[in-house]
Design a protein around this motif. Structure first.
Motif, PDB file in Angstrom:
ATOM      1  N   ARG A 495       4.455  -9.531 -14.096  1.00 16.80           N
ATOM      2  CA  ARG A 495       3.668  -8.535 -13.367  1.00 16.80           C
ATOM      3  C   ARG A 495       4.586  -7.516 -12.683  1.00 16.80           C
ATOM      4  O   ARG A 495       5.737  -7.813 -12.341  1.00 16.80           O
ATOM      5  N   ASN A 496       4.067  -6.312 -12.479  1.00 15.65           N
ATOM      6  CA  ASN A 496       4.759  -5.270 -11.722  1.00 15.65           C
ATOM      7  C   ASN A 496       4.256  -5.321 -10.285  1.00 15.65           C
ATOM      8  O   ASN A 496       3.089  -5.012 -10.003  1.00 15.65           O
ATOM      9  N   ARG A 497       5.143  -5.693  -9.371  1.00 17.59           N
ATOM     10  CA  ARG A 497       4.734  -5.974  -7.987  1.00 17.59           C
ATOM     11  C   ARG A 497       5.179  -4.873  -7.025  1.00 17.59           C
ATOM     12  O   ARG A 497       6.307  -4.383  -7.076  1.00 17.59           O
ATOM     13  N   ASN A 498       4.265  -4.541  -6.148  1.00 13.54           N
ATOM     14  CA  ASN A 498       4.544  -3.628  -5.043  1.00 13.54           C
ATOM     15  C   ASN A 498       3.383  -3.743  -4.064  1.00 13.54           C
ATOM     16  O   ASN A 498       2.291  -4.180  -4.438  1.00 13.54           O
ATOM     17  N   ASP A 499       3.608  -3.382  -2.835  1.00 12.02           N
ATOM     18  CA  ASP A 499       2.554  -3.365  -1.819  1.00 12.02           C
ATOM     19  C   ASP A 499       2.498  -1.976  -1.207  1.00 12.02           C
ATOM     20  O   ASP A 499       3.525  -1.415  -0.823  1.00 12.02           O
ATOM     21  N   LEU A 500       1.300  -1.464  -1.099  1.00 15.46           N
ATOM     22  CA  LEU A 500       1.089  -0.179  -0.445  1.00 15.46           C
ATOM     23  C   LEU A 500       0.406  -0.391   0.892  1.00 15.46           C
ATOM     24  O   LEU A 500      -0.524  -1.195   0.998  1.00 15.46           O
ATOM     25  N   THR A 501       0.850   0.339   1.896  1.00 13.45           N
ATOM     26  CA  THR A 501       0.124   0.424   3.156  1.00 13.45           C
ATOM     27  C   THR A 501      -0.411   1.838   3.286  1.00 13.45           C
ATOM     28  O   THR A 501       0.354   2.813   3.222  1.00 13.45           O
ATOM     29  N   VAL A 502      -1.716   1.960   3.431  1.00 10.54           N
ATOM     30  CA  VAL A 502      -2.368   3.264   3.546  1.00 10.54           C
ATOM     31  C   VAL A 502      -3.031   3.332   4.920  1.00 10.54           C
ATOM     32  O   VAL A 502      -3.933   2.547   5.226  1.00 10.54           O
ATOM     33  N   VAL A 503      -2.568   4.236   5.763  1.00 10.03           N
ATOM     34  CA  VAL A 503      -3.065   4.374   7.131  1.00 10.03           C
ATOM     35  C   VAL A 503      -3.777   5.722   7.267  1.00 10.03           C
ATOM     36  O   VAL A 503      -3.200   6.766   6.966  1.00 10.03           O
ATOM     37  N   SER A 504      -5.029   5.682   7.683  1.00  8.11           N
ATOM     38  CA  SER A 504      -5.814   6.885   7.930  1.00  8.11           C
ATOM     39  C   SER A 504      -6.161   6.939   9.409  1.00  8.11           C
ATOM     40  O   SER A 504      -6.655   5.961   9.967  1.00  8.11           O
ATOM     41  N   VAL A 505      -5.900   8.076  10.053  1.00  6.23           N
ATOM     42  CA  VAL A 505      -6.101   8.211  11.492  1.00  6.23           C
ATOM     43  C   VAL A 505      -6.828   9.513  11.780  1.00  6.23           C
ATOM     44  O   VAL A 505      -6.559  10.543  11.151  1.00  6.23           O
TER      45      VAL A 505
END
Length: 575
Positions: A495-505
């Motif tokens: 698998r191709n692994r990565n984690d995204l954090t998306v912050v909306s303010v």
């Protein structure tokens, strides 16, 4: 101190609610056959940018104008005398406002550009100046001059992207950030000197400085000078040194309370500004006040908080070009002739000088400016409140940094000054404990959220959409379309692994925090999915319950493998 603390706590208290999600324990391990894409509200850990020290620098020419054509190679940074490698470099232009067209709801017909009812574009508030007046230590005539000068500046020089707030060290006058000229001018007119704890003895007039000399430093000469003054003003020739010491103790307590209240309010204003997006600065208008060795750690903490929050503290000596207080005709002539008069003059001169030390220390310690020995307060406020046209942001990562809380002196220079002058912070504090990667990641994201800088490490498109659920209520969706093919992946179990954090303010037009949401997207993608099914990217949606009105949107996206970041600004009007 109910006059300020609850407001600060309520506003600051809102902010951590969504950032706390970034600091909770890591998620449990995924099942043996995880889904390829899963969205969770959870923390994410990064593996770089640890202990990055940011340094903001303003360079001016001989005419005082900011210079914006320098490169990274033009700068040198010394950390406690040791040269550092500059790993981050950017140029910000605070004088250029960020103007955004307000998005209409995709569910409604947008107005045509020629429609006179169409909402005007939004100028994002990105320059916040807190005017802090020291009404505890200032004389009325000095406060009036400072107040009037500030009023003239606000009436003639505020820019569309600028917001101002007014605070006082007594806490009795407070106006939060606004562009409303009427409110600003009305608040300034309310400023008056305040004696919060009751006046110290007027006969003799024992200042905090002299009281400290007598009580804490056992200065017998100071005791004799005040005794001579006491005998002159009271007519009691039998007055004793013990009586003077007792009165000095009372003046000492009053002085300590005034200093600690002023420092406490200043610290809370720093923390208040830390919650504002963009450039933040304080203009402290004060005659200065004595800070003894007992209270010096509190001043150091204020400077530390300001440095970490990138808040400049600029100080203005409200006395202007002051003269020796010994020449004040209102003071009684002490008994004892010329020798006593000369000694009193020496103490008054030392006191006036000692009071201004804190103004210099606060400005120098945070990279701010100290305006003093000048009666042109109009020019003083203009210099201290103005946003430089160009600001350089440098960053470096110290090698072998020890987590001991120690202060590190910084010296930023130019390789070839060519008649240019440079203004930068004077140092930073090492962490008091080992850096936690998750905590550092949270701080990196929070710093980006409370900035206006546009970052494009990751291709991201920001869109908003709303529908009204009532006359005053609406659902606002913030959508981030992320090009995930541009990310770096770690190969694991096919698998191709990565984690995204998306912050909306969301912020209101004055820069106040309204609401925020963060999402973690765990990418565990098969090659075919990455190349074909999700080749066009993914859209992450965050929905807010809001009232009608104007909102500024800040979107920050960060990945865990490539440590790349994207940041965008947006605006929406809900009629």
């Amino acid at each position: 101190m109910h006059w300020l603390t609850p407001k600060l706590r309520s506003r600051r208290g809102d902010i951590p609610r969504f950032f706390l999600l970034l600091s909770v324990c890591a998620l449990a391990q995924s099942p043996q056959n995880p889904s390829e894409l899963e969205t969770k509200d959870a923390p994410v850990q990064f593996t770089s940018h640890v202990n990055l020290v940011p340094v903001t620098v303003v360079v001016r020419d001989s005419g005082g104008h900011a210079v914006g054509n320098l490169t990274k190679e033009d700068f040198r940074i010394l950390d406690s005398g040791k040269p550092q490698v500059i790993t981050r470099f950017s140029i910000e232009k605070p004088g250029t406002p960020v103007i955004l067209e307000k998005e209409s709801s995709e569910l409604e017909t947008p107005p045509k550009p020629s429609d006179p009812s169409a909402a005007p574009p939004t100028v994002i508030a990105d320059h916040f100046v807190a005017y802090l007046f020291d009404d505890l230590h200032v004389r009325f005539e000095d406060l009036a001059r400072a107040r009037d000068a500030a009023g003239r500046l606000l009436a003639t020089s505020m820019q569309p992207a600028e917001r101002a707030a007014i605070y006082t060290t007594s806490g009795q006058v407070v106006l939060e950030f606004t562009e409303d000229q009427a409110k600003l001018q009305q608040t300034l007119l309310r400023l008056r000197p305040v004696s919060t704890f009751g006046a110290a003895t007027s006969c003799p007039d024992i200042s905090y400085y002299t009281a400290n000399q007598i009580v804490n430093l056992n200065d017998q000469q100071a005791t004799q000078v005040i005794l001579a003054e006491y005998r002159a003003c009271s007519g009691n020739q039998n007055a004793s040194a013990n009586e003077v010491t007792a009165m000095a103790q009372q003046s000492l307590q009053t002085g300590e309370q005034g200093t600690r209240l002023a420092i406490g309010v200043l610290d809370r204003v720093v923390r208040r500004l830390a919650a504002m997006p963009g450039q933040r600065s304080i203009v402290l208008a004060s005659p200065g006040f004595l800070v003894t060795a007992y209270d010096q750690p509190e001043v150091t903490d204020v400077i530390n908080h300001a440095i970490r929050a990138n808040v400049l503290i600029n100080s203005l000596d409200a006395r202007g070009l002051w003269t020796n207080p010994a020449f004040d005709a209102s003071r009684p002539t002490p008994m004892g002739g010329g020798q006593v008069i000369n000694m009193m003059s020496t103490y008054l001169q030392a006191e006036a000088s000692a009071q201004e030390d804190v103004l210099s220390e606060l400005a120098d310690g945070t990279g701010g400016t100290w305006f003093h020995n000048n009666n042109d307060l109009n020019e003083g406020f203009r210099r201290l409140a103005a946003a430089p046209e160009f600001i350089y942001v440098l960053g470096f990562t110290p090698e072998n940094l020890k987590s001991n809380g120690k202060f590190h002196s910084l010296k930023v220079t130019l390789k070839d000054p060519k008649g240019l002058t440079l203004q930068a912070r004077k140092g930073y504090y090492a962490p008091k404990h080992e850096t936690d990667l998750a905590e550092q990641a949270k701080q990196d994201i929070q710093d980006a959220v409370f900035s206006r800088e546009v970052m494009k490490d990751i291709p991201v498109a920001l869109h908003t959409q709303f529908f009204k659920s009532g006359d005053f209520d609406a659902k606002l969706s913030v959508m981030a379309h992320v090009d995930i093919k541009s990310l770096h992946y770690r190969k694991e179990d096919g698998r191709n692994r990565n984690d995204l954090t998306v912050v909306s303010v969301l912020f209101d037009p004055n820069g106040n925090y309204v609401a925020g949401m963060d999402k973690r997207i765990e990418l565990r993608l098969k090659d075919d999915t990455l190349e074909k099914k999700l080749g066009s990217g993914i859209t992450v949606k965050s929905t807010f319950d809001v009232k009608r009105g104007s909102y500024v949107v800040r979107l920050v996206v960060r990945d865990s493998e490539g440590q790349m970041m994207a940041a965008e600004n947006g605006a929406v009007e809900i009629p």
